[in-house]
Design a protein around this motif. Structure first.
Motif, PDB file in Angstrom:
ATOM      1  N   TYR A   1      20.740 -33.271 -72.322  1.00 43.60           N
ATOM      2  CA  TYR A   1      20.668 -31.820 -72.513  1.00 43.60           C
ATOM      3  C   TYR A   1      21.916 -31.127 -71.993  1.00 43.60           C
ATOM      4  CZ  TYR A   1      18.427 -27.227 -72.855  1.00 43.60           C
ATOM      5  OH  TYR A   1      18.118 -25.935 -73.207  1.00 43.60           O
TER       6      TYR A   1
ATOM      7  N   ASP B   1      14.018 -28.508 -74.323  1.00 44.84           N
ATOM      8  CA  ASP B   1      14.704 -28.882 -75.561  1.00 44.84           C
ATOM      9  C   ASP B   1      14.507 -27.839 -76.659  1.00 44.84           C
ATOM     10  OD1 ASP B   1      16.191 -31.113 -76.973  1.00 44.84           O
ATOM     11  OD2 ASP B   1      14.461 -30.941 -78.307  1.00 44.84           O
TER      12      ASP B   1
ATOM     13  N   ARG C   1      17.536 -25.762 -77.559  1.00 40.87           N
ATOM     14  CA  ARG C   1      18.770 -26.486 -77.860  1.00 40.87           C
ATOM     15  C   ARG C   1      19.651 -25.786 -78.902  1.00 40.87           C
ATOM     16  NH1 ARG C   1      18.220 -31.299 -81.528  1.00 40.87           N
ATOM     17  NH2 ARG C   1      16.495 -31.869 -80.156  1.00 40.87           N
TER      18      ARG C   1
END
Length: 402
Positions: free
Chosen positions: A188, A233, A236
């Motif tokens: 990440y 996530d 993202r």
């Protein structure tokens, strides 16, 4: 690629360096990435430190070092099957994902917790030794010795390839979850490399977390970790600008967040929190949910986030939790209150060399109105990180305050 002063020399040397690296090592595409990073390093360092006596050799040496890291990461992934094949194969039984089996084997109780995590990051996550060392905040040579010893211990144990018996799984589970957490974080927010995010790592961590939850559906911390990954996530797509530099959460286009992942993550953490005293992954997932459920940055429930970090602080000594708590305090009580908590953390050896402490300090100094000190802190942070996108972002922030 924009180059700093001396760009004429760098542009002249670029094809020579690329040719030399390709002739020596092959792997044209990967070599090209490595040379680009060497050029960026030169553009940053030479104006301040002076052009080396042999600039071409300097560039080749830096590019070769980076190429080695890139190839190791790639070879670790492809070599996973070789690692698996080297261990004895059990009698046929229920089909199980080999990555999950390898994950539990690397977390064998004969290894120390630190060695379990380090070995798994190398064997399953495909991280380089440099990246694993940064995840642990230890020198690279220390991590190399740790991984070597761990590999030997696994080999000497003679343990057959397969999932551990049910009675042993709980013993290994804490290390397994820590491994997945670190692999996800490296994907990440990559510590090295030309891009901020390494999607293959974060995606692999989520996949393995789902497998562990399928194996242990009643474990609240397993559920909490999967929720944390999904909720994090989910942002993202909005985390980077077109040029690859990071976009702070308060500036992100929240319409680009993955609502399906947020919905799933919120449901998972809500389920986990009903099962008694929450562990650290559940609490972090709850913090991520508070962020994700805010329609606008100004709607974020910072008092709740501050209290959740205080619960985390009570569970153990973690310098990054203390850093994040200081930022949350600043958002609730003002930047001066946050700085009062943040400054003492700079004496912690685990944070002193980490760009995140300097970045947080720069941000709070900027909020307090001390722009000169904020600019200096941003530049200090840029000097501490190995990630080119992070460096570009931090230099941009500093330039705004010039």
């Amino acid at each position: 690629m924009a180059l700093a002063p001396g760009e004429d020399l760098l542009r002249q040397l670029a094809p020579q360096v690329l040719g030399a690296v390709v002739r020596r090592y092959g792997h044209f595409d990967t070599a090209e990435d490595a040379v680009q990073e060497a050029l960026l390093a030169a553009a940053r360092q030479w104006p301040a430190q002076g052009v080396p006596d042999n600039p071409r050799a300097w560039l080749i040496r830096v590019a070769a070092r980076r190429l080695t890291d890139l190839l190791r990461a790639d070879q670790a992934r492809r070599g996973r099957e070789d690692t698996v094949a080297a261990w004895p194969v059990p009698a046929p039984g229920p089909a199980t994902d080999d990555s999950l089996v390898l994950l539990f084997m690397c977390c064998h109780p004969s290894l120390s917790p630190a060695s379990q995590i380090a070995l798994t990051l190398r064997a399953v996550g495909g991280l380089t030794t440099t990246e694993v060392a940064r995840a642990f905040l230890v020198p690279e040579d220390t991590m190399t010795r740790r991984i070597t010893r761990a590999k030997k211990s696994i080999k000497d144990s003679g343990v057959p390839f397969g999932l551990p018996p049910s009675a042993e799984r709980a013993i290994r589970l804490a290390a397994v979850l820590r491994v997945l957490y670190l692999v996800f974080n490296e994907g990440y927010v990559g510590t090295t490399g030309p891009t901020l995010q390494r999607v293959e790592l974060s995606t692999e961590a989520i996949r393995l977390a789902r497998l562990v939850r399928r194996l242990l559906p009643e474990d609240a911390e397993v559920t909490g970790l999967l929720a944390l990954m999904l909720l994090t996530d989910a942002r993202r797509a909005a985390r980077t600008a077109p040029d690859g530099t990071p976009v702070p959460m308060d500036e992100q286009d929240r319409r680009r967040w993955n609502r399906a992942q947020i919905t799933e993550g919120v449901a998972l953490v809500s389920e986990a929190l009903t099962r008694g005293d929450p562990g650290p992954y559940q609490i972090q997932a709850a913090i991520a949910a508070v962020h994700d459920e805010a329609a606008r940055a100004q709607d974020t429930d910072w008092p709740q986030i501050m209290l959740l970090y205080e619960v985390l602080l009570a569970q153990g000594d973690n310098p990054m939790v203390a850093l994040n708590h200081a930022v949350a305090v600043a958002m609730v009580r003002g930047p001066e209150a946050g700085l009062a908590l943040l400054e003492p953390l700079g004496t912690d050896d685990r944070l002193a060399a980490d760009h995140r402490w300097h970045t947080a300090r720069a941000h709070l100094l900027e909020l307090s109105g001390d722009l000169a000190a904020a600019r200096a802190a941003y530049l200090s942070a840029a000097a501490k990180t190995m990630s080119p996108p992070q460096q570009r972002y931090l230099h941009t922030r500093a330039a705004r305050l010039a």
